[in-house]
Design an enzyme around this catalytic site. Structure first.
Site, short mmCIF file in Angstrom:
data_model
loop_
_atom_site.label_atom_id
_atom_site.label_comp_id
_atom_site.label_asym_id
_atom_site.label_seq_id
_atom_site.Cartn_x
_atom_site.Cartn_y
_atom_site.Cartn_z
N HIS A 182 -5.78 2.83 0.98
CA HIS A 182 -5.03 3.98 1.51
C HIS A 182 -5.79 4.73 2.62
CE1 HIS A 182 -2.88 3.00 -2.04
NE2 HIS A 182 -3.59 3.71 -2.88
N ASP B 49 0.90 -1.14 0.00
CA ASP B 49 0.00 0.00 0.00
C ASP B 49 0.95 1.20 0.00
OD1 ASP B 49 -1.44 2.28 0.89
OD2 ASP B 49 -3.04 0.96 1.55
N HIS B 50 1.10 1.84 -1.14
CA HIS B 50 2.21 2.80 -1.23
C HIS B 50 2.04 4.00 -0.29
CE1 HIS B 50 -0.31 4.99 -4.16
NE2 HIS B 50 0.46 6.03 -3.96
N1 LIG Z 1 1.01 2.39 -12.75
C1 LIG Z 1 0.84 2.86 -11.53
O1 LIG Z 1 1.10 4.03 -11.22
C2 LIG Z 1 0.33 1.96 -10.46
C3 LIG Z 1 0.12 0.62 -10.70
N2 LIG Z 1 -0.29 -0.18 -9.68
C4 LIG Z 1 -0.49 -1.62 -9.90
O2 LIG Z 1 0.68 -2.18 -10.50
C5 LIG Z 1 0.36 -3.24 -11.38
C6 LIG Z 1 0.95 -2.95 -12.75
O3 LIG Z 1 0.42 -1.74 -13.24
P1 LIG Z 1 1.02 -1.01 -14.53
O4 LIG Z 1 2.50 -1.07 -14.55
O5 LIG Z 1 0.37 0.31 -14.56
O6 LIG Z 1 0.46 -1.91 -15.71
P2 LIG Z 1 0.90 -1.90 -17.25
O7 LIG Z 1 -0.29 -2.32 -18.03
O8 LIG Z 1 1.59 -0.66 -17.62
O9 LIG Z 1 2.00 -3.06 -17.33
C7 LIG Z 1 1.67 -4.42 -17.33
C8 LIG Z 1 2.93 -5.25 -17.49
O10 LIG Z 1 2.58 -6.63 -17.50
C9 LIG Z 1 3.19 -7.25 -18.66
N3 LIG Z 1 2.31 -8.35 -19.06
C10 LIG Z 1 0.99 -8.29 -19.37
N4 LIG Z 1 0.51 -9.51 -19.63
C11 LIG Z 1 1.55 -10.38 -19.48
C12 LIG Z 1 1.70 -11.78 -19.58
N5 LIG Z 1 0.65 -12.57 -19.91
N6 LIG Z 1 2.90 -12.33 -19.34
C13 LIG Z 1 3.96 -11.55 -19.01
N7 LIG Z 1 3.88 -10.22 -18.89
C14 LIG Z 1 2.70 -9.63 -19.12
C15 LIG Z 1 3.28 -6.13 -19.66
O11 LIG Z 1 4.30 -6.32 -20.60
P3 LIG Z 1 4.11 -6.99 -22.06
O12 LIG Z 1 2.98 -6.27 -22.68
O13 LIG Z 1 5.44 -6.77 -22.69
O14 LIG Z 1 3.84 -8.41 -21.79
C16 LIG Z 1 3.71 -4.98 -18.75
O15 LIG Z 1 5.08 -5.09 -18.48
C17 LIG Z 1 -1.18 -3.32 -11.33
O16 LIG Z 1 -1.55 -4.25 -10.35
C18 LIG Z 1 -1.60 -1.93 -10.87
O17 LIG Z 1 -2.86 -1.95 -10.22
C19 LIG Z 1 -0.49 0.31 -8.41
C20 LIG Z 1 -0.31 1.63 -8.12
C21 LIG Z 1 0.09 2.58 -9.12
O1 LIG Z 2 -3.29 3.74 -5.61
C1 LIG Z 2 -3.62 4.73 -6.22
O2 LIG Z 2 -3.10 5.91 -5.83
C2 LIG Z 2 -3.05 7.01 -6.74
C3 LIG Z 2 -2.80 8.24 -5.88
O3 LIG Z 2 -1.54 8.09 -5.28
P1 LIG Z 2 -0.72 9.36 -4.83
O4 LIG Z 2 0.49 8.80 -4.21
O5 LIG Z 2 -0.45 10.16 -6.08
O6 LIG Z 2 -1.59 10.13 -3.90
C4 LIG Z 2 -4.32 7.14 -7.53
O7 LIG Z 2 -4.12 8.10 -8.56
C5 LIG Z 2 -4.65 5.83 -8.19
O8 LIG Z 2 -5.91 5.94 -8.84
C6 LIG Z 2 -4.72 4.72 -7.17
O9 LIG Z 2 -4.80 3.47 -7.86
#
Ligand SMILES: NC(=O)C1=CN([C@@H]2O[C@H](COP(=O)(O)OP(=O)(O)OC[C@H]3O[C@@H](n4cnc5c(N)ncnc54)[C@H](OP(=O)(O)O)[C@@H]3O)[C@@H](O)[C@H]2O)C=CC1
Ligand SMILES: O=C1O[C@H](COP(=O)(O)O)[C@@H](O)[C@H](O)[C@H]1O
Length: 492
Positions: free
Chosen positions: A243, A180-181
């Site tokens: 959060h 939970d960041h």
């Molecule tokens: N982005 C953010 O700011 C935040 C994200 N999160 C959580 O982090 C997690 C990731 O989010 P995010 O990085 O945004 O997601 P993205 O969609 O940007 O990235 C997904 C990743 O998974 C890989 N992937 C997808 N399917 C497969 C597969 N079948 N096998 C192997 N690799 C696969 C993709 O690469 P490729 O297509 O090359 O396979 C890519 O590297 C989620 O649970 C999200 O809820 C939580 C807080 C904030």
């Molecule tokens: O986990 C999440 O948090 C962000 C907000 O994070 P913050 O550190 O920028 O306050 C939120 O935008 C996102 O929807 C949610 O998945």
């Protein structure tokens, strides 16, 4: 602590080409490396489907850390610790090759068999990956193994239970680090210290002296490119279940007998257990939902939620939640804790306002002057610090009062950027400190509280959506929620 004493391990990042890895994980690992918090004996293996060579992957890593590196020459050296292993995590074939790669790297980096598996992928893959890691023998190692798992942990209590059961087949609870960041944020970690290290606050931290607590986490961002996920989540699941309730637990828990993860969790769990359940018939009295319409923020015109990518043009999904929580225990009986979070609000800000009760007899009020209540404001972001609102004598011959503020701002005083939440959390995971990760009991209790509200909202359409303009502080019902108790939201 010297580099030699610092943790050493292999870190396997599933989702290595994704947004989270690029924006948060690589820069955080780089900062740990740069400030000497992790040993030289580390290697990172990235997993995702797209075909990349090690060199291409390292170039991507270098690009993602360039801005935090600030011209430092050691970025190439840092990136040389990174390896890429392309495969689809749903096919079992490639886990054996990954296993071989890990044992080779174990030897070359003398990581003592220590392994972190970081699941930075969509949650539908969490269970499959954990199961495959065990089935293919990647969890059999001479060192320790830890599973770091991103949010969301389930969609409701039943799905969270299923996911937990699945990952618990492969990892013990003491090996599961649920991120939970917010728990990695400097000022969220400071809540405990402010409460338990100050004789000024500790005796007042109860229903005799506090009239209400307000927690706001507002964002100016909209749903961006996460419409598909957000449509299944909404603000309640996205922000409140995790959060916001974690912040409530830290603000309301009893002092733990020791500052170790078990004792702190046990106190947080008691708060979540004491939180009054809101039944379906009471949801309207205690919770308000909103959805942003078109508007403008800082002069920029913005479309409404229903016009965003991958969002239903008639969506019933809430992008704003305000709620009143009651904690039924001796310390907090009768003290409302108000929470509020939403997208496309006027400001990006996370703050806790603790409002103290009025003094028993107001001498100055008798003279026709109103005295403001004392407030303790914990500024979580973007500024980090605390502000204490007091009353003092207005300078001059007459005895009249004036509100004053005592400000402590972290960034100014320390002159440093406080570490990113992910940097702390990765460091904690490497050291095996689970304090700032959520235990299953907390997750389960949070879902059981949230599920009642989400069920009620799913069963009734919000006919007034969209009900707040982008750039505002949410729907007017959120103001009324406090007004009916004689309070108002303190300005951010
Ligand atoms: N982005 C953010 O700011 C935040 C994200 N999160 C959580 O982090 C997690 C990731 O989010 P995010 O990085 O945004 O997601 P993205 O969609 O940007 O990235 C997904 C990743 O998974 C890989 N992937 C997808 N399917 C497969 C597969 N079948 N096998 C192997 N690799 C696969 C993709 O690469 P490729 O297509 O090359 O396979 C890519 O590297 C989620 O649970 C999200 O809820 C939580 C807080 C904030
Ligand atoms: O986990 C999440 O948090 C962000 C907000 O994070 P913050 O550190 O920028 O306050 C939120 O935008 C996102 O929807 C949610 O998945």
């Amino acid at each position: 602590m010297s580099k030699k004493e610092n943790p050493t391990s292999l870190i396997v990042i599933f989702g290595a080409t994704g947004d989270l890895a690029k924006r948060k994980l690589y820069p955080s690992i780089y900062r740990l490396y740069k400030n000497g918090s992790i040993s030289e004996n580390f290697a990172v293996v990235g997993v995702a489907r797209r075909p990349l060579s090690n060199e291409e992957f390292r170039t991507n890593v270098t690009n993602s850390v360039t801005s935090v590196a600030n011209g430092d020459g050691n970025v190439e050296e840092f990136s040389s610790h990174f390896y890429y292993h392309p495969f689809d995590v749903t096919s079992s074939d490639s886990y054996q090759q990954l296993k071989e790669l890990l044992s080779t790297l174990d030897t070359s980096y003398t990581t003592n068999g220590n392994r972190i598996f970081y699941l930075a992928m969509a949650p539908e893959f969490f269970g499959t990956i954990a199961t495959s890691l065990k089935a293919e023998g990647l969890t059999e190692t001479e060192g320790w193994k830890r599973l770091v798992i991103e949010k969301p942990f389930g969609h409701d209590l039943p799905s969270a239970k299923d996911l937990n059961a699945e990952i618990r087949q492969a990892f013990h609870e003491s090996e599961i680090y649920r991120i939970d960041h917010y728990l990695g944020k400097e000022m969220v970690q400071n809540i405990e210290v402010i409460r338990f290290a100050n004789a000024l606050f500790e005796p007042l931290w109860n229903n005799r002296y506090i009239s209400n607590i307000q927690i706001t986490s507002s964002e100016t961002l909209g749903v961006e490119d996460r419409g598909r996920y957000y449509e299944t989540s909404g603000a309640l699941r996205d922000m409140v279940q995790n959060h916001m309730l974690q912040m409530v637990a830290l603000l309301a828990m009893e002092p733990p007998i020791k500052l170790n993860p078990e004792e702190i969790r046990s106190e947080k769990v008691k708060v979540l257990r004491a939180m009054r359940k809101i039944g379906p018939d009471d949801v309207e009295d205690y919770f308000v939902r909103g959805q942003y319409g078109a508007g403008s923020i800082h002069g920029q015109s913005l479309q409404g939620y229903r016009d965003e990518n991958s969002v239903d043009s008639n969506s019933n999904t809430e992008t704003f939640v305000a709620g009143k929580l009651l904690i039924d225990n001796f310390r907090w009986a009768g003290v409302p804790i108000y929470i509020r979070t939403g997208k496309r609000m006027s400001e990006k800000s996370t703050k806790v306002v603790v409002q103290f009760k009025d003094i028993p007899m107001n001498l100055y009020y008798n003279r026709g002057e109103k005295v403001d209540p004392n407030l303790l404001v914990i500024n979580i972001q973007p500024e980090e610090g605390i502000t204490l609102h007091l009353n003092a004598k207005k300078s001059g011959k007459d005895i009249t009062t004036t509100p004053i503020r005592l400000d402590y701002t972290n960034n100014c005083i320390d002159g440093i950027n406080t570490p990113e939440a992910y940097e702390r959390l990765i460091y904690d995971a490497m050291r095996g400190d689970m304090t700032n990760f959520t235990h299953w009991d907390e997750v389960a209790l949070s879902w059981s509280f949230i599920d009642e509200i989400s069920k009620a909202w799913e069963n009734t359409r919000a006919f007034d959506f969209p009900n707040y303009e982008s750039g505002s502080m949410g729907p007017k019902q959120a103001e009324e929620l406090l007004e009916k108790d004689g309070f108002h939201w303190w300005p951010l």
